[in-house]
Scaffold this active site. Structure first.
Site, PDB file in Angstrom:
ATOM      1  N   CYS A 183     -14.387  18.237  31.311  1.00  0.00           N
ATOM      2  CA  CYS A 183     -13.567  17.807  30.662  1.00  0.00           C
ATOM      3  C   CYS A 183     -11.861  17.631  31.698  1.00  0.00           C
ATOM      4  O   CYS A 183     -11.931  18.407  32.238  1.00  0.00           O
ATOM      5  CB  CYS A 183     -13.201  18.342  28.939  1.00  0.00           C
ATOM      6  SG  CYS A 183     -12.253  19.830  29.245  1.00  0.00           S
ATOM      7  N   THR A 184     -11.305  17.138  31.248  1.00  0.00           N
ATOM      8  CA  THR A 184     -10.114  17.004  31.619  1.00  0.00           C
ATOM      9  C   THR A 184      -9.255  18.561  32.371  1.00  0.00           C
ATOM     10  O   THR A 184      -8.991  18.686  33.209  1.00  0.00           O
ATOM     11  CB  THR A 184      -8.962  16.207  31.349  1.00  0.00           C
ATOM     12  OG1 THR A 184      -9.606  15.159  30.722  1.00  0.00           O
ATOM     13  CG2 THR A 184      -7.564  16.280  32.085  1.00  0.00           C
TER      14      THR A 184
END
Length: 245
Positions: A183-184
């Site tokens: 994810c980020t």
């Protein structure tokens, strides 16, 4: 010269009184003229902040003085202007909402894999045991549309709390493979990895520090596009600079 330091980070840890910590951090961040968002819960802390380097470092010192947060780490980038409009410090039920009370990273996190190892696995097309490797994007669909790893699995999530149902529907795609969830910045893929292990998938890893740490340590190898971020910069390129529109 980039004058504004941007930091993001999270830590799953048992916080006994997040409301009291909110008061401390709100006052400290405001005094240092920092902007962004800090989210606190009994399961830990998640933040995105920007300001002067001295102000950021001073606040991080306060955070790391709290029980359970001594190892709190952040991803860093620089910008020419302040990307946030205001300061928010919130207490919520979860620092990242999944609606799965049994999933408690603060009690023990899923195995993490570092960016350079992921790059090496993707270079060679398999993990060190010869098992095929797949990358699983745990972000929302609109974030994936800005950029993702080549060939990443994308379940077109509308919100992160949709992940458990999507896993139930697509679990068969992952069986027999080494799965790297990402994810980020790491917070979503950490919970996602725990859910997958709870579902019986044995070879699951979370990408340590998410895409932003991967950019920092491995550049843009095996990644196309940019990484969406939740501030006025909108997206960062593999150099961790605001993407040109």
């Amino acid at each position: 010269m980039h004058a504004v330091l941007n930091v993001s980070g999270y830590c799953f840890a048992r916080l006994d009184d997040p409301h009291a910590l909110r008061d401390v951090l709100l006052e400290a961040a405001a005094q240092r003229h920092l902007k962004g968002t800090i989210v606190l819960a009994h399961e830990g802390i998640n933040l995105f902040l920007a300001g002067s380097e001295s102000g950021i470092e001073s606040l991080l010192t306060i955070i790391r003085a709290q029980p359970g947060l001594q190892g709190f780490d952040t991803k860093r980038s620089w910008s020419q202007s302040q990307p946030f409009r205001k300061l928010l410090v919130k207490v919520k039920a979860e620092i990242i909402r999944m609606n799965q009370p049994a999933i408690a990273p603060q009690e023990g996190r899923a195995p993490a894999i570092h960016a350079r190892t992921v790059k090496r696995w993707l270079d060679q097309g398999h993990d060190d045991e010869g098992r095929p490797v797949v990358t699983l994007d745990t972000r929302n669909a609109f974030e994936v549309d800005h950029g993702t790893f080549d060939g990443a699995i994308d379940w077109r999530l509308h919100k992160f709390s949709d992940f458990p149902a999507a896993l139930h529907a697509h679990k068969g795609e992952l069986e027999g493979k080494t799965v790297v969830s990402f994810c980020t910045g790491g917070i979503r893929c950490e919970k996602a990895a725990l859910v997958m292990r709870e579902a019986g998938l044995d070879h699951v890893w979370q990408l340590e520090g998410g895409i932003l740490k991967y950019f920092e340590e491995a550049g843009g190898a095996h990644y196309h596009g940019t990484c969406f971020v939740f501030d006025e910069r909108e997206a960062l390129d593999p150099e961790l600079l605001p993407a040109k529109g």
